[in-house]
Design an enzyme around this catalytic site. Structure first.
Site, PDB file in Angstrom:
ATOM      1  N   HIS A   1       0.838  -1.214   0.000  1.00  0.00           N
ATOM      2  CA  HIS A   1       0.000   0.000   0.000  1.00  0.00           C
ATOM      3  C   HIS A   1       0.862   1.250   0.000  1.00  0.00           C
ATOM      4  O   HIS A   1       2.064   1.199   0.256  1.00  0.00           O
ATOM      5  CB  HIS A   1      -0.971   0.024   1.190  1.00  0.00           C
ATOM      6  CG  HIS A   1      -0.323   0.063   2.541  1.00  0.00           C
ATOM      7  ND1 HIS A   1      -0.028  -1.058   3.280  1.00  0.00           N
ATOM      8  CD2 HIS A   1       0.076   1.111   3.313  1.00  0.00           C
ATOM      9  CE1 HIS A   1       0.515  -0.707   4.436  1.00  0.00           C
ATOM     10  NE2 HIS A   1       0.600   0.607   4.478  1.00  0.00           N
TER      11      HIS A   1
ATOM     12  N   GLU B 128      -8.073   4.254   9.910  1.00  0.00           N
ATOM     13  CA  GLU B 128      -7.526   4.092   8.559  1.00  0.00           C
ATOM     14  C   GLU B 128      -8.517   3.416   7.635  1.00  0.00           C
ATOM     15  O   GLU B 128      -9.385   2.653   8.073  1.00  0.00           O
ATOM     16  CB  GLU B 128      -6.244   3.277   8.602  1.00  0.00           C
ATOM     17  CG  GLU B 128      -6.450   1.884   9.174  1.00  0.00           C
ATOM     18  CD  GLU B 128      -5.404   0.894   8.701  1.00  0.00           C
ATOM     19  OE1 GLU B 128      -4.424   0.736   9.409  1.00  0.00           O
ATOM     20  OE2 GLU B 128      -5.604   0.268   7.641  1.00  0.00           O
TER      21      GLU B 128
ATOM     22  N   GLN C 167      -3.891   3.475   1.319  1.00  0.00           N
ATOM     23  CA  GLN C 167      -4.255   3.518   2.739  1.00  0.00           C
ATOM     24  C   GLN C 167      -4.397   4.986   3.159  1.00  0.00           C
ATOM     25  O   GLN C 167      -3.438   5.750   3.051  1.00  0.00           O
ATOM     26  CB  GLN C 167      -3.170   2.847   3.573  1.00  0.00           C
ATOM     27  CG  GLN C 167      -3.454   2.823   5.067  1.00  0.00           C
ATOM     28  CD  GLN C 167      -2.247   2.317   5.851  1.00  0.00           C
ATOM     29  OE1 GLN C 167      -1.138   2.818   5.673  1.00  0.00           O
ATOM     30  NE2 GLN C 167      -2.454   1.329   6.696  1.00  0.00           N
TER      31      GLN C 167
ATOM     32  N   HIS D 272       3.943   7.292   3.688  1.00  0.00           N
ATOM     33  CA  HIS D 272       4.882   6.168   3.593  1.00  0.00           C
ATOM     34  C   HIS D 272       4.514   5.260   2.429  1.00  0.00           C
ATOM     35  O   HIS D 272       3.402   5.328   1.916  1.00  0.00           O
ATOM     36  CB  HIS D 272       4.914   5.358   4.901  1.00  0.00           C
ATOM     37  CG  HIS D 272       3.643   4.641   5.233  1.00  0.00           C
ATOM     38  ND1 HIS D 272       2.644   5.189   6.019  1.00  0.00           N
ATOM     39  CD2 HIS D 272       3.185   3.414   4.888  1.00  0.00           C
ATOM     40  CE1 HIS D 272       1.654   4.321   6.148  1.00  0.00           C
ATOM     41  NE2 HIS D 272       1.950   3.231   5.470  1.00  0.00           N
TER      42      HIS D 272
ATOM     43  N   GLU E 174       7.506   0.867   5.066  1.00  0.00           N
ATOM     44  CA  GLU E 174       6.896  -0.160   5.909  1.00  0.00           C
ATOM     45  C   GLU E 174       7.061  -1.509   5.223  1.00  0.00           C
ATOM     46  O   GLU E 174       7.034  -1.589   3.988  1.00  0.00           O
ATOM     47  CB  GLU E 174       5.408   0.171   6.085  1.00  0.00           C
ATOM     48  CG  GLU E 174       4.625  -0.794   6.958  1.00  0.00           C
ATOM     49  CD  GLU E 174       3.144  -0.386   7.077  1.00  0.00           C
ATOM     50  OE1 GLU E 174       2.792   0.780   6.778  1.00  0.00           O
ATOM     51  OE2 GLU E 174       2.339  -1.258   7.450  1.00  0.00           O
TER      52      GLU E 174
HETATM   53  C1  MC0 Z   1       9.240  11.944   9.831  1.00  0.00           C
HETATM   54  N1  MC0 Z   1      10.185  12.190   8.891  1.00  0.00           N
HETATM   55  C2  MC0 Z   1       9.755  11.732   7.715  1.00  0.00           C
HETATM   56  C3  MC0 Z   1       8.477  11.182   7.975  1.00  0.00           C
HETATM   57  N2  MC0 Z   1       8.200  11.314   9.293  1.00  0.00           N
HETATM   58  N3  MC0 Z   1      10.314  11.720   6.495  1.00  0.00           N
HETATM   59  C4  MC0 Z   1       9.598  11.158   5.495  1.00  0.00           C
HETATM   60  N4  MC0 Z   1       8.357  10.620   5.670  1.00  0.00           N
HETATM   61  C5  MC0 Z   1       7.782  10.612   6.878  1.00  0.00           C
HETATM   62  N5  MC0 Z   1       6.579  10.067   7.035  1.00  0.00           N
HETATM   63  C6  MC0 Z   1      11.448  12.887   9.084  1.00  0.00           C
HETATM   64  C7  MC0 Z   1      11.244  14.262   9.692  1.00  0.00           C
HETATM   65  O1  MC0 Z   1      10.980  15.219   8.705  1.00  0.00           O
HETATM   66  C8  MC0 Z   1      12.524  14.508  10.428  1.00  0.00           C
HETATM   67  O2  MC0 Z   1      13.481  14.977   9.520  1.00  0.00           O
HETATM   68  C9  MC0 Z   1      12.929  13.114  10.886  1.00  0.00           C
HETATM   69  O3  MC0 Z   1      12.240  12.175  10.029  1.00  0.00           O
HETATM   70  C10 MC0 Z   1      12.516  12.845  12.318  1.00  0.00           C
HETATM   71  O4  MC0 Z   1      11.107  13.086  12.390  1.00  0.00           O
HETATM   72  P1  MC0 Z   1      10.334  13.343  13.742  1.00  0.00           P
HETATM   73  O5  MC0 Z   1       8.868  13.287  13.482  1.00  0.00           O
HETATM   74  O6  MC0 Z   1      10.878  14.534  14.408  1.00  0.00           O
HETATM   75  O7  MC0 Z   1      10.796  12.125  14.570  1.00  0.00           O
HETATM   76  P2  MC0 Z   1      10.024  11.016  15.243  1.00  0.00           P
HETATM   77  O8  MC0 Z   1      11.100  10.104  15.655  1.00  0.00           O
HETATM   78  O9  MC0 Z   1       9.112  11.557  16.282  1.00  0.00           O
HETATM   79  O10 MC0 Z   1       9.082  10.291  14.129  1.00  0.00           O
HETATM   80  C11 MC0 Z   1       9.526   9.794  12.907  1.00  0.00           C
HETATM   81  C12 MC0 Z   1       9.271   8.283  12.809  1.00  0.00           C
HETATM   82  C13 MC0 Z   1       7.871   7.985  13.396  1.00  0.00           C
HETATM   83  C14 MC0 Z   1       9.371   7.894  11.349  1.00  0.00           C
HETATM   84  C15 MC0 Z   1      10.331   7.529  13.601  1.00  0.00           C
HETATM   85  O11 MC0 Z   1       6.885   8.713  12.692  1.00  0.00           O
HETATM   86  C16 MC0 Z   1       7.518   6.538  13.382  1.00  0.00           C
HETATM   87  O12 MC0 Z   1       7.872   5.775  14.285  1.00  0.00           O
HETATM   88  N6  MC0 Z   1       6.770   6.053  12.351  1.00  0.00           N
HETATM   89  C17 MC0 Z   1       6.361   4.654  12.233  1.00  0.00           C
HETATM   90  C18 MC0 Z   1       4.937   4.446  12.652  1.00  0.00           C
HETATM   91  C19 MC0 Z   1       3.947   5.239  11.840  1.00  0.00           C
HETATM   92  O13 MC0 Z   1       4.313   6.098  11.038  1.00  0.00           O
HETATM   93  N7  MC0 Z   1       2.633   4.959  12.089  1.00  0.00           N
HETATM   94  C20 MC0 Z   1       1.537   5.603  11.369  1.00  0.00           C
HETATM   95  C21 MC0 Z   1       1.038   4.752  10.271  1.00  0.00           C
HETATM   96  P3  MC0 Z   1      14.445  16.211   9.864  1.00  0.00           P
HETATM   97  O14 MC0 Z   1      15.244  16.429   8.614  1.00  0.00           O
HETATM   98  O15 MC0 Z   1      13.553  17.339  10.249  1.00  0.00           O
HETATM   99  O16 MC0 Z   1      15.280  15.683  11.014  1.00  0.00           O
HETATM  100  S1  MC0 Z   1       0.246   3.300  10.924  1.00  0.00           S
HETATM  101  C22 MC0 Z   1       0.150   2.223   9.635  1.00  0.00           C
HETATM  102  O17 MC0 Z   1       0.535   2.544   8.560  1.00  0.00           O
HETATM  103  C23 MC0 Z   1      -0.432   0.855   9.971  1.00  0.00           C
HETATM  104  C24 MC0 Z   1      -1.721   0.971  10.708  1.00  0.00           C
HETATM  105  C25 MC0 Z   1      -0.597  -0.077   8.772  1.00  0.00           C
HETATM  106  O18 MC0 Z   1      -0.004   0.158   7.708  1.00  0.00           O
HETATM  107  O19 MC0 Z   1      -1.296  -1.095   8.883  1.00  0.00           O
END
Ligand code: MC0
Length: 149
Positions: free
Chosen positions: A7, A43, A60, A84, A135
């Protein structure tokens, strides 16, 4: 092996309105909606096609249900848009993640968590993937798949 685009995740403010846009504009009819408390999202999965490996490819749509949801943070910083991409595997998602981690890419979870429709998921850090939050998805076995919502 990664065998499909599972997705593309899109952050939105209003899930119902965005689902309606996708239904009306593109004609997608198979829509599954669920809440994932752990991820802090409501979602919708809109199926685009069946993939050759028995899985599917979907759009998604993700709406935050809490202020500390990654989606709320993303919307505040970047607004609506692609959040993503998710690759699907027909094997074990932890084995895929271990292989990728061995190449120096940060895997965000120590072990897979629950994703859409009972799938097992993990994420790769966007900073290690040329700016793309990535992902990995292992779909639930057919019998374990959560029914349409
Ligand atoms: C953050 N950054 C991204 C981004 N999110 N870059 C590209 N795409 C994204 N989506 C970048 C920021 O701009 C920043 O860059 C750096 O990463 C750190 O971001 P932050 O937000 O300050 O840091 P964190 O650590 O608070 O969060 C980022 C992180 C987090 C990716 C680790 O969002 C995470 O754990 N994501 C995984 C879970 C998730 O996204 N769940 C929602 C979908 P700079 O250059 O400013 O340092 S749930 C889902 O999808 C499930 C239900 C499913 O598929 O079934």
């Amino acid at each position: 092996m990664l065998t499909r685009i599972d997705h593309i995740g899109i952050a939105c403010h209003d899930l119902d309105a965005t689902v309606e846009f996708y239904r009306r504009t593109y004609g997608f009819t198979e829509v599954h909606i669920e809440v994932n408390e752990e991820q802090g999202v409501r979602e919708a999965m809109l199926k685009v096609n069946d993939a050759g490996d028995g899985g599917t490819t979907s759009i998604q749509l993700l709406e935050p249900i809490r202020d500390d949801s990654p989606i709320a943070k993303f919307l505040a910083r970047s607004g609506e848009g692609v959040h993503h991409i998710a690759f699907g595997t027909d094997g074990d998602v932890q084995e895929e993640a271990d292989g990728i981690a061995g190449q120096g890419v940060r895997v965000l979870y120590d072990s897979p968590r629950r994703g859409s429709m009972g799938s097992r998921i993990t994420f790769l850090h966007p900073k290690d993937c040329h700016g793309v939050l990535t992902e990995l998805v292992q779909a639930a076995e057919a019998g374990e798949r959560v029914s349409e919502g």
